[in-house]
Design an enzyme around this catalytic site. Sequence first.
Site, PDB file in Angstrom:
ATOM      1  N   ILE A  83       7.247  -9.693 -10.790  1.00  0.00           N
ATOM      2  CA  ILE A  83       5.933  -9.453 -11.386  1.00  0.00           C
ATOM      3  C   ILE A  83       5.536  -8.029 -11.053  1.00  0.00           C
ATOM      4  CG2 ILE A  83       3.513 -10.169 -11.469  1.00  0.00           C
ATOM      5  CD1 ILE A  83       4.442 -12.964 -10.574  1.00  0.00           C
ATOM      6  N   SER A  85       3.722  -4.880  -9.975  1.00  0.00           N
ATOM      7  CA  SER A  85       2.737  -4.928  -8.898  1.00  0.00           C
ATOM      8  C   SER A  85       1.318  -4.583  -9.344  1.00  0.00           C
ATOM      9  CB  SER A  85       3.158  -4.007  -7.752  1.00  0.00           C
ATOM     10  OG  SER A  85       3.297  -2.677  -8.194  1.00  0.00           O
ATOM     11  N   LYS A  86       1.162  -3.610 -10.241  1.00  0.00           N
ATOM     12  CA  LYS A  86      -0.200  -3.283 -10.667  1.00  0.00           C
ATOM     13  C   LYS A  86      -0.788  -4.429 -11.492  1.00  0.00           C
ATOM     14  CE  LYS A  86      -3.220   0.112 -12.790  1.00  0.00           C
ATOM     15  NZ  LYS A  86      -3.347   1.423 -13.479  1.00  0.00           N
ATOM     16  N   CYS A 184       8.682   4.736  -6.148  1.00  0.00           N
ATOM     17  CA  CYS A 184       8.462   3.880  -7.308  1.00  0.00           C
ATOM     18  C   CYS A 184       9.169   4.486  -8.516  1.00  0.00           C
ATOM     19  CB  CYS A 184       6.967   3.741  -7.574  1.00  0.00           C
ATOM     20  SG  CYS A 184       6.581   2.883  -9.123  1.00  0.00           S
ATOM     21  N   ASP A 191       7.304   4.636  -1.342  1.00  0.00           N
ATOM     22  CA  ASP A 191       7.268   3.280  -0.796  1.00  0.00           C
ATOM     23  C   ASP A 191       7.877   3.326   0.603  1.00  0.00           C
ATOM     24  OD1 ASP A 191       6.209   2.035  -3.128  1.00  0.00           O
ATOM     25  OD2 ASP A 191       8.201   2.039  -4.043  1.00  0.00           O
ATOM     26  N   HIS A 223      11.274  -2.304  -4.752  1.00  0.00           N
ATOM     27  CA  HIS A 223      11.563  -2.807  -3.412  1.00  0.00           C
ATOM     28  C   HIS A 223      12.719  -3.807  -3.425  1.00  0.00           C
ATOM     29  CE1 HIS A 223       7.393  -1.494  -3.442  1.00  0.00           C
ATOM     30  NE2 HIS A 223       7.269  -1.624  -2.140  1.00  0.00           N
ATOM     31  N   GLU A 224      12.653  -4.749  -4.362  1.00  0.00           N
ATOM     32  CA  GLU A 224      13.631  -5.828  -4.405  1.00  0.00           C
ATOM     33  C   GLU A 224      15.043  -5.289  -4.601  1.00  0.00           C
ATOM     34  OE1 GLU A 224       9.739  -7.365  -6.289  1.00  0.00           O
ATOM     35  OE2 GLU A 224      10.919  -5.517  -6.300  1.00  0.00           O
ATOM     36  N   ARG A 252       0.466  -1.244  -0.773  1.00  0.00           N
ATOM     37  CA  ARG A 252      -0.152  -0.300  -1.702  1.00  0.00           C
ATOM     38  C   ARG A 252      -1.013  -1.113  -2.657  1.00  0.00           C
ATOM     39  NH1 ARG A 252       2.465   2.500  -5.683  1.00  0.00           N
ATOM     40  NH2 ARG A 252       4.589   2.248  -4.972  1.00  0.00           N
ATOM     41  N   GLY A 253      -2.263  -0.663  -2.884  1.00  0.00           N
ATOM     42  CA  GLY A 253      -3.155  -1.396  -3.765  1.00  0.00           C
ATOM     43  C   GLY A 253      -3.493  -2.780  -3.253  1.00  0.00           C
TER      44      GLY A 253
END
Length: 276
Positions: A83, A85-86, A184, A191, A223-224, A252-253
């Site tokens: 999913i 992230s934002k 990113c 990151d 990341h994954e 983040r966020g």
Amino acid sequence: MHPAAEHSPLGKSSEYISTYTPSLLFPIPRAAKWAELGLTADTLPYKGVDFWNCFELSWLLPSGKPVVAIGEFSIPAESPNIIESKSFKLYLNSLNQTPFESVQAVEACLIKDLSAAAGKPVGVRVRTLAEVEAEGVHALPGVCIDELDVNISNYEQPQPQLLRCDAERVIEESLHSHLLKSNCPVTGQPDWGSVAVHYRGAALDHASFLAYLVSFRQHADFHEQCVERIFLDLQRLLEPQSLTVYARYVRRGGLDINPYRSTEVVTEQNLRLVRQ
């Protein structure tokens, strides 16, 4: 950049909607990134989970009084989608002015929507601040390799050729580093993370592993996929009887993402580190 990410809200100006809007969730298929690593959904050499922690979770009681909590989400590593992230943050913010009868109703809503986006059942725990505070912060297991003296000059792409091992020695050990950094792939934002490894196999040269981790420093990926790449490179080198790789990323966020990949069933707990 992942082709689907171009159409996501990441890196774009977005209106923050404060009433329940599940359509804000933006799934990104894992298949393209798996293909880059020579994998398919049927050939994954690991089990795993992505732990997400949300520190900006809030909704309204029927009386109109707001509640704040911390959300913990576990997304299966074999799910068809991650999913974005934002979009995850935008979706969670859409609960801010939405009334729910109970915490259980919030959890049921989150399970339904996140599972639909991921394509597999997603675990959800809504936790009080007191519960999380009582757990405190934790340290990664094993030996920290960050003080080793290494020479590094290439930061653009991961350098698996740097890795060394002693194939004559089979050992079991845990080690970790806090020097993981990538970028990113959409926005270029840094990151920051810590990575831990536990394995039984050919003895890994610690200095070479540290140099390899630092070679991710300007690498652009989610990341994954960074954790999956580390797992695969170590698996090829060490030919281990067992291998677990996981990373704990700085939030983040209001969200942190913590991918776990292992040849075993993942039993590690979702425990925060000092930077989280």
